[in-house]
Scaffold this active site. Sequence first.
Site, PDB file in Angstrom:
ATOM      1  N   GLY A   1     -10.980 -20.851 -16.105  1.00  0.00           N
ATOM      2  CA  GLY A   1     -11.574 -20.374 -17.563  1.00  0.00           C
ATOM      3  C   GLY A   1      -9.560 -20.220 -18.168  1.00  0.00           C
TER       4      GLY A   1
ATOM      5  N   CYS B   1       2.658 -23.443 -14.924  1.00  0.00           N
ATOM      6  CA  CYS B   1       2.090 -24.509 -15.153  1.00  0.00           C
ATOM      7  C   CYS B   1       3.207 -25.812 -14.703  1.00  0.00           C
ATOM      8  CB  CYS B   1       1.085 -24.511 -16.206  1.00  0.00           C
ATOM      9  SG  CYS B   1       0.022 -23.348 -16.787  1.00  0.00           S
TER      10      CYS B   1
END
Length: 357
Positions: free
Chosen positions: A162, A180
């Site tokens: 999520g 990321c």
Amino acid sequence: MNTITVYRLGRVEYEDGLALMHLFSESRRQGLSGDVLLLLEHPPILTLGRAAKRENIVASDAQLAKEGAEVFETNRGGDVTYHGPGQLVGYPIFLLPEDRRDVRRYVRDVERSVMQVLAQWGITAGPIPKWPGVWIGAEGAPDARKIAAIGVHLSRWLTTHGFALNVNTNLDHFQLIVPCGIREAGVTSMQRELGRALPMAEVEEAIANSFCTVFDSERVDAPPPMRTVSIAVVKGRGPEARVLLVRRRPERGGFWQVLTGRLEAGESPAQAAARELEEETGLRVPLVDLDYRHAFALGEALPPQLVEENGFAVHVPPDADVRLGAEHDAFEWVDVPTALERLPFQGLRETVKRATA
């Protein structure tokens, strides 16, 4: 109308969070429960998505150990990200209806749910097409910064993993990684943007309501979890410290553990811990509250049985006389590394670490 049951779990060890996701997703898949939204915080942890490159962890093993940050590989999308205290993690476990079975739409809806909450605090945020997550600042702007990470997994339109929203997060921990895999932009938090810490409960409440609005669902609050205690009994200090492990009888699982037990009606955690200590060992010694409370699933039942556990420590003299209760058939005093190796659950290991620190 569809319903979403909201679980506000507080601290959850990462491996316990993965177990919760698995159990809730299996329960949803088998039709034993409906859609759920798990809201929680993890201890310091680095997770690697399916597209992760190991070189995006820039910290050495020694630095990771110093910060108490473990590394886990996951099946979510994306690269490497950080979870830790002050960050609100949400795991929507939804079986998407036919009219919502579009991966891009689902990701946009998760982003929108987070963006609506940020707007309630006057924070303008949005997506940047080439990068995942929720951002403040425009693409290419020198001050573009991520405030929420998005990494999801879908299997037959059942969602797991999520988002992770930086609320009061220690942003220094992001220096352990290239978040990321994006080197061109930074990270931020609600606290940094607003110049003040926020009550996590208020943000959780807003997130729960926003998800229900975006996903056209009625909100249901989960019932209170079962409450338990864990007690690490320790004698000695430093390298000489020894931890009491007790073995459950075969019909109770046959594994080694520290002392555990459930709260009885009207008991506080401290009262339950004192009672369990005397019942299971015959000892009456002052307790130390470890300020450690966490949630996990008890066993493999479907739907999952949620537990909230408080950790305590007891320091006893070298000649302490242990008299086992009926639940256990053996006990041993072991050094800390042996205790951590034998204990089957992360929460019990954390109790021992805190008790012997």
